[in-house]
Design a protein around this motif. Structure first.
Motif, PDB file in Angstrom:
ATOM      1  N   ALA A  13     -11.884  -0.987  -9.630  1.00 33.88           N
ATOM      2  CA  ALA A  13     -11.687  -1.677  -8.351  1.00 33.88           C
ATOM      3  C   ALA A  13     -10.664  -2.795  -8.434  1.00 33.88           C
ATOM      4  O   ALA A  13     -10.218  -3.298  -7.395  1.00 33.88           O
ATOM      5  CB  ALA A  13     -13.020  -2.246  -7.866  1.00 33.88           C
ATOM      6  N   GLY A  20      -7.343  -4.740  -4.396  1.00 31.09           N
ATOM      7  CA  GLY A  20      -7.819  -3.383  -4.211  1.00 31.09           C
ATOM      8  C   GLY A  20      -7.675  -2.583  -5.494  1.00 31.09           C
ATOM      9  O   GLY A  20      -7.340  -3.127  -6.553  1.00 31.09           O
ATOM     10  N   PRO A  21      -7.930  -1.272  -5.431  1.00 32.12           N
ATOM     11  CA  PRO A  21      -7.867  -0.426  -6.626  1.00 32.12           C
ATOM     12  C   PRO A  21      -6.522  -0.542  -7.338  1.00 32.12           C
ATOM     13  O   PRO A  21      -5.462  -0.474  -6.704  1.00 32.12           O
ATOM     14  CB  PRO A  21      -8.066   0.992  -6.067  1.00 32.12           C
ATOM     15  CG  PRO A  21      -8.806   0.789  -4.793  1.00 32.12           C
ATOM     16  CD  PRO A  21      -8.295  -0.502  -4.230  1.00 32.12           C
ATOM     17  N   ALA A  54     -13.277   3.594  -7.090  1.00 40.77           N
ATOM     18  CA  ALA A  54     -13.123   2.568  -6.068  1.00 40.77           C
ATOM     19  C   ALA A  54     -12.032   2.971  -5.078  1.00 40.77           C
ATOM     20  O   ALA A  54     -10.975   3.475  -5.473  1.00 40.77           O
ATOM     21  CB  ALA A  54     -12.768   1.234  -6.717  1.00 40.77           C
ATOM     22  N   GLY A  55     -12.322   2.800  -3.791  1.00 40.59           N
ATOM     23  CA  GLY A  55     -11.338   3.141  -2.773  1.00 40.59           C
ATOM     24  C   GLY A  55     -10.923   4.593  -2.819  1.00 40.59           C
ATOM     25  O   GLY A  55      -9.759   4.927  -2.584  1.00 40.59           O
ATOM     26  N   LYS A  58      -8.670   6.222  -0.047  1.00 37.95           N
ATOM     27  CA  LYS A  58      -7.267   5.800  -0.050  1.00 37.95           C
ATOM     28  C   LYS A  58      -6.513   6.379  -1.239  1.00 37.95           C
ATOM     29  O   LYS A  58      -5.349   6.771  -1.112  1.00 37.95           O
ATOM     30  CB  LYS A  58      -7.185   4.275  -0.064  1.00 37.95           C
ATOM     31  CG  LYS A  58      -7.630   3.617   1.234  1.00 37.95           C
ATOM     32  CD  LYS A  58      -7.436   2.113   1.164  1.00 37.95           C
ATOM     33  CE  LYS A  58      -7.827   1.452   2.478  1.00 37.95           C
ATOM     34  NZ  LYS A  58      -7.639  -0.023   2.429  1.00 37.95           N
TER      35      LYS A  58
END
Length: 248
Positions: A13, A20-21, A54-55, A58
């Protein structure tokens, strides 16, 4: 020729960075995940398994080559160990080789200095039944290089002491499976490598990069200039910082 599957660990993450990632951080006009995949395939890997977490939505939206398989690790928050195990399992399931052949190169998405030359060097130096790791003459390696045969330079000759074992790491399938079985928390293959030093060959890659990865805001300069809209407020964004990555 031996089939090589790259496992790219890209599930984190990036909490300490606050952007963000890390897979989506901008680098050289692309993202870290796209850069890493391109270098792994360009260096001689036949395919890549990309482990995300994570994410995930996206990250999945990022365009990757057809030779990539994206694997989502629902346990990514437990640490790198679960992503390492998920990547190795997917690599073995998708490989055309038998259980006794093939090899798996494990790389980190947040290591911008990794390039195709480094990957190719590891593949060329690798010996059957062994583990081959990139080595660096910097504090960024995991541990001091030990084991036999001694560390190797790009010509396959012994080099003086001072190398530290780092990433990427190239495993035979057998070693990769055993390492995945012992992976836990945020350690990845660390425990397995620590208990099998005599199986590891360290290849000097100090002429290519210092082996640094990106964990904290102080290391964002490794990415070069960061756009102001890259997920952080302007006061936290380094402007026009000089890249520290060494030329191949």
């Amino acid at each position: 020729m031996t089939h090589t599957t790259a496992v790219l660990l890209a599930a984190g993450a990036g909490t300490r960075l606050g952007r963000g990632p890390k897979a989506l951080l901008p680098f050289n006009g692309t993202t870290l995940i796209q850069h890493a995949v391109a270098e792994l395939l360009g260096g001689g890997c036949d395919e890549a398994v990309v482990v995300i977490g994570a994410g995930a939505a996206k990250v999945r939206a990022v365009s990757l080559p057809p030779a990539c398989t994206v694997v989502e690790n629902p346990r990514w928050s437990e640490g790198m160990g679960s992503s390492f195990a998920a990547g190795v399992a997917a690599a073995i399931a998708g490989s055309p080789d038998s259980a006794d052949t093939g090899q798996i190169l494990v790389a980190l998405v947040d290591q911008p200095g990794m390039d195709a030359i480094l990957v190719s060097r590891l593949l060329k130096a690798h010996q059957p039944g062994r583990i081959t790791a990139a080595g660096f003459r910097s504090p960024h390696g995991v541990t001091k290089a030990t084991g036999t045969p001694p560390a190797l330079n790009s010509r396959g000759s012994a080099v003086a002491a001072g190398l530290r074992r780092g990433n990427p790491v190239l495993f035979t399938r057998e070693h990769a499976v055993l390492a995945a079985e012992s992976a836990s928390g945020d350690a990845g293959a660390r425990e397995y490598l620590a208990t099998h030093p005599d199986a590891i060959d360290v290849v000097d890659c100090s002429d290519l990069t210092d082996g640094a990865d990106i964990d904290t805001p102080e290391q964002l300069h490794l990415l070069g200039p960061i756009p102001l809209d890259a997920g952080a407020s302007p006061k936290n964004t380094p402007i026009m910082l000089e890249r520290s990555r060494k030329a191949p």
